[in-house]
Motif scaffolding. Structure first.
Motif, PDB file in Angstrom:
ATOM      1  N   LEU A 194      -9.698  34.520  14.207  1.00 32.18           N
ATOM      2  CA  LEU A 194      -9.297  35.907  13.977  1.00 32.18           C
ATOM      3  C   LEU A 194      -8.933  36.197  12.526  1.00 32.18           C
ATOM      4  O   LEU A 194      -9.251  37.272  12.009  1.00 32.18           O
ATOM      5  CB  LEU A 194      -8.126  36.274  14.896  1.00 32.18           C
ATOM      6  CG  LEU A 194      -8.420  36.235  16.386  1.00 32.18           C
ATOM      7  CD1 LEU A 194      -7.172  36.603  17.173  1.00 32.18           C
ATOM      8  CD2 LEU A 194      -9.575  37.141  16.752  1.00 32.18           C
ATOM      9  N   ASN A 195      -8.265  35.269  11.861  1.00 34.38           N
ATOM     10  CA  ASN A 195      -7.868  35.511  10.465  1.00 34.38           C
ATOM     11  C   ASN A 195      -9.078  35.755   9.573  1.00 34.38           C
ATOM     12  O   ASN A 195      -9.102  36.695   8.773  1.00 34.38           O
ATOM     13  CB  ASN A 195      -7.031  34.360   9.919  1.00 34.38           C
ATOM     14  CG  ASN A 195      -5.632  34.362  10.471  1.00 34.38           C
ATOM     15  OD1 ASN A 195      -5.046  35.413  10.702  1.00 34.38           O
ATOM     16  ND2 ASN A 195      -5.085  33.186  10.698  1.00 34.38           N
ATOM     17  N   GLU A 196     -10.079  34.915   9.689  1.00 38.16           N
ATOM     18  CA  GLU A 196     -11.282  35.069   8.862  1.00 38.16           C
ATOM     19  C   GLU A 196     -12.132  36.244   9.340  1.00 38.16           C
ATOM     20  O   GLU A 196     -12.780  36.908   8.526  1.00 38.16           O
ATOM     21  CB  GLU A 196     -12.087  33.778   8.831  1.00 38.16           C
ATOM     22  CG  GLU A 196     -11.354  32.625   8.163  1.00 38.16           C
ATOM     23  CD  GLU A 196     -10.988  32.885   6.707  1.00 38.16           C
ATOM     24  OE1 GLU A 196     -11.796  33.476   5.972  1.00 38.16           O
ATOM     25  OE2 GLU A 196      -9.879  32.487   6.312  1.00 38.16           O
ATOM     26  N   LEU A 197     -12.127  36.506  10.634  1.00 36.32           N
ATOM     27  CA  LEU A 197     -12.842  37.661  11.177  1.00 36.32           C
ATOM     28  C   LEU A 197     -12.311  38.944  10.548  1.00 36.32           C
ATOM     29  O   LEU A 197     -13.073  39.805  10.095  1.00 36.32           O
ATOM     30  CB  LEU A 197     -12.694  37.717  12.704  1.00 36.32           C
ATOM     31  CG  LEU A 197     -13.228  38.969  13.397  1.00 36.32           C
ATOM     32  CD1 LEU A 197     -14.730  39.103  13.198  1.00 36.32           C
ATOM     33  CD2 LEU A 197     -12.871  38.940  14.878  1.00 36.32           C
ATOM     34  N   ILE A 198     -11.003  39.051  10.485  1.00 36.35           N
ATOM     35  CA  ILE A 198     -10.366  40.239   9.921  1.00 36.35           C
ATOM     36  C   ILE A 198     -10.704  40.381   8.436  1.00 36.35           C
ATOM     37  O   ILE A 198     -10.963  41.485   7.959  1.00 36.35           O
ATOM     38  CB  ILE A 198      -8.853  40.192  10.172  1.00 36.35           C
ATOM     39  CG1 ILE A 198      -8.594  40.436  11.658  1.00 36.35           C
ATOM     40  CG2 ILE A 198      -8.111  41.202   9.317  1.00 36.35           C
ATOM     41  CD1 ILE A 198      -7.214  40.116  12.111  1.00 36.35           C
ATOM     42  N   LYS A 199     -10.732  39.269   7.714  1.00 38.57           N
ATOM     43  CA  LYS A 199     -11.109  39.334   6.295  1.00 38.57           C
ATOM     44  C   LYS A 199     -12.523  39.874   6.131  1.00 38.57           C
ATOM     45  O   LYS A 199     -12.785  40.709   5.256  1.00 38.57           O
ATOM     46  CB  LYS A 199     -11.022  37.947   5.646  1.00 38.57           C
ATOM     47  CG  LYS A 199      -9.619  37.448   5.421  1.00 38.57           C
ATOM     48  CD  LYS A 199      -9.663  36.050   4.808  1.00 38.57           C
ATOM     49  CE  LYS A 199      -8.301  35.408   4.769  1.00 38.57           C
ATOM     50  NZ  LYS A 199      -8.374  34.021   4.246  1.00 38.57           N
TER      51      LYS A 199
END
Length: 182
Positions: free
Chosen positions: A71-76
């Motif tokens: 999720l963290n990289e998806l959001i970026k």
């Protein structure tokens, strides 16, 4: 690490080459590592002004992030794509869809600090579309959340944006009040 060094030195071609090589060898159980390299490569393309290539890379990154629920990289990647559509293509309709998606994921997963970035970007799009009342509500809502979590940088940014919106609304008293708070 070497890609980060080249990034700092603004040697973006070398960053892209390193990331491309690393992506090729990230297979099987190491496939998830592609997320790091796609993000790094996309940013390198963006810093070179190659928005179309960056867009393709960030879209690939979204696929891998979804596959591994990162999720963290998806959001970026969602944020970066939204920024590309807003800043490079001036396509606020597409950009806001990515920022709303980002906001939805953050809300669902209690990711407050990143959600604030989405809300600020959404408010900025409403501002650029001259929807000043909606923009103002978004910035004020975001400001309250920033104060709650003591995000100083975002607080300053919200004060500045709110003052600008009030200027556009010809509300000079409130504009001055928020500029004073900056």
């Amino acid at each position: 690490i070497l890609a980060s060094v080249y990034d700092i030195r603004q040697e973006y071609g070398k960053v892209q080459a390193i990331c491309r090589s690393c992506i090729e060898v990230c297979i099987g159980e190491y496939e998830e590592l592609k997320i790091i390299f796609y993000n790094h490569m996309g940013l390198a393309y963006l810093r070179c002004g190659r928005a179309q290539e960056a867009l393709v890379i960030f879209e690939k990154n979204i696929e891998i992030c979804n596959k591994y629920n990162n999720l963290n990289e998806l959001i970026k990647s969602l944020n970066n794509i939204g920024v590309i559509y807003r800043d490079y293509y001036q396509d606020d309709d597409k950009a806001i869809k990515y920022f709303f998606e980002m906001n939805k994921i953050c809300e669902k997963n209690n990711m407050t600090s990143i959600k604030l970035d989405a809300l600020i970007n959404i408010a900025a799009i409403y501002f650029s579309e001259q929807k000043y009342e909606i923009s103002l509500r978004c910035f004020i809502e975001t400001l309250e959340k920033c104060k709650k979590y003591e995000y100083e940088f975002h607080i300053f940014h919200c004060y500045s944006c709110i003052a600008t919106v009030y200027l556009k609304l010809n509300d000079y008293d409130n504009a001055y009040k928020y500029y004073e708070l900056c």
